[in-house]
Scaffold this active site. Structure first.
Site, mmCIF file in Angstrom:
data_model
loop_
_atom_site.group_PDB
_atom_site.id
_atom_site.type_symbol
_atom_site.label_atom_id
_atom_site.label_comp_id
_atom_site.label_asym_id
_atom_site.label_seq_id
_atom_site.Cartn_x
_atom_site.Cartn_y
_atom_site.Cartn_z
ATOM 1 N N HIS A 1 0.680 -1.132 0.061
ATOM 2 C CA HIS A 1 0.021 -0.160 -0.060
ATOM 3 C C HIS A 1 0.983 1.261 -0.061
ATOM 4 C CE1 HIS A 1 0.927 -0.696 4.173
ATOM 5 N NE2 HIS A 1 0.374 0.686 4.479
ATOM 6 N N HIS B 1 1.223 3.871 1.877
ATOM 7 C CA HIS B 1 2.049 4.802 2.917
ATOM 8 C C HIS B 1 3.321 4.811 3.071
ATOM 9 C CE1 HIS B 1 -2.132 4.143 5.695
ATOM 10 N NE2 HIS B 1 -2.049 5.136 4.707
ATOM 11 N N ASP C 1 5.744 4.860 5.164
ATOM 12 C CA ASP C 1 6.751 3.976 5.740
ATOM 13 C C ASP C 1 6.803 2.698 4.981
ATOM 14 O OD1 ASP C 1 4.249 3.475 6.499
ATOM 15 O OD2 ASP C 1 4.860 2.356 8.373
ATOM 16 N N HIS C 2 6.237 2.485 3.990
ATOM 17 C CA HIS C 2 6.239 1.359 3.085
ATOM 18 C C HIS C 2 6.783 1.695 1.657
ATOM 19 C CE1 HIS C 2 3.634 -1.452 5.885
ATOM 20 N NE2 HIS C 2 3.516 -0.014 6.323
ATOM 21 N N HIS D 1 -7.292 -0.511 5.755
ATOM 22 C CA HIS D 1 -6.394 0.181 6.164
ATOM 23 C C HIS D 1 -6.080 1.301 5.299
ATOM 24 C CE1 HIS D 1 -2.580 1.411 8.305
ATOM 25 N NE2 HIS D 1 -1.725 1.326 7.167
ATOM 26 N N ASP E 1 -0.180 -4.071 6.396
ATOM 27 C CA ASP E 1 -0.760 -3.253 7.474
ATOM 28 C C ASP E 1 -2.341 -3.956 7.686
ATOM 29 O OD1 ASP E 1 1.584 -2.384 8.073
ATOM 30 O OD2 ASP E 1 0.970 -0.279 7.871
ATOM 31 N N HIS F 1 4.999 -4.605 11.051
ATOM 32 C CA HIS F 1 5.340 -4.019 12.200
ATOM 33 C C HIS F 1 5.608 -4.925 13.583
ATOM 34 C CE1 HIS F 1 4.873 0.217 10.648
ATOM 35 N NE2 HIS F 1 3.769 -0.161 9.999
#
Length: 255
Positions: free
Chosen positions: A56, A58, A60-61, A112, A129, A167
């Protein structure tokens, strides 16, 4: 045989590294930071990064995708309906991709984010996530109904499937799981195991679906004890699994 290991990133992210020793080609899943991947490649000369799998959009990905793409010849796979930097292959529900000789089925799992996808190869699930060890992702874009359906879809995979989420949230997720089911002996046992792992500085992943079905409240919305606790929390009769899920997720958001 493909080997899977974790490259820690930020404070609690894992970038999953897949290695094929027979070809010295490797792939990564959700590289939010290029640094750990480039450091690994530098420390392991001869290895080539051939593929980058994204679940996805975001940051941090995906934050490391463009630097990795410019430093290597890696092909970037990601959800068709989200803006993924440097994406080469746009993936939709029920697509299939081959990475390092492994065939992955692609599942859309909205909740998410609306376009979130998961990658499944027999015995292995990369779920970003969506499903966490003992928990699930927050609903930033999707509805409780969507997330509940996504989790049910993943839970229907074989029980021995290894769950590679992104995570290290297991310890805090289990505190919530115990609040939902204080009498669940499987949760109590998992808490003890995870506390020992974390005390030694070890990771708690991957999990597996059999363990998640016994200890993850978000996969246990059909259990009477879980429904009763959800009813207590929001003072209503949550009739559907999605309603129980919505009550649990709202509680977890403030937990």
């Amino acid at each position: 045989m493909i080997q899977i290991s974790a490259l820690p990133a930020f404070t609690d992210n894992y970038i999953w590294l897949l290695q094929d020793p027979s070809t010295q080609r490797c792939a990564v899943v959700d590289p939010g930071d290029a640094g750990p991947v480039l450091a690994w490649l530098q420390a392991n000369p001869g290895w080539q990064l051939s593929d980058i799998l994204i679940t996805h959009h975001h940051h941090d990905h995906v934050g490391g995708v463009e630097p990795l793409k410019s430093a290597t010849d890696a092909k970037v796979y990601g959800p068709a309906s989200e803006k993924i930097p440097a994406r080469d292959i746009a993936l939709q529900d029920n697509d299939r991709v081959t990475v390092l000789g492994w065939d992955f089925d692609v599942y859309t799992v909205p909740g998410h984010t609306l376009g979130h996808i998961a990658y499944y190869h027999q015995g292995v699930l990369f779920c970003g996530d969506t499903l966490f060890a003992a928990g699930c992702g927050r609903l930033f874009e999707g509805t409780p109904e969507q997330m509940h359906a996504s989790l049910q879809r993943l839970a229907a995979l074989p029980a021995d499937t290894l769950v590679y989420c992104t995570h290290e949230y297991t310890q805090s997720n289990l505190k919530f799981a115990q609040a939902v089911e204080p009498d669940n002996a499987d949760i109590a046992e998992r808490v003890a195991d995870v506390n020992q792992l974390r005390a030694r500085g070890e990771m708690t992943l991957p999990s597996n679906l059999a363990l998640e079905k016994r200890t993850n409240p978000f996969l246990r919305t059909a259990e009477t004890s879980v429904k009763q606790k959800a009813d207590e929390r929001n003072g209503r009769d949550n009739r559907s699994g999605a309603e129980v899920f919505a009550s649990l997720r709202a509680w977890k958001d403030k937990f």
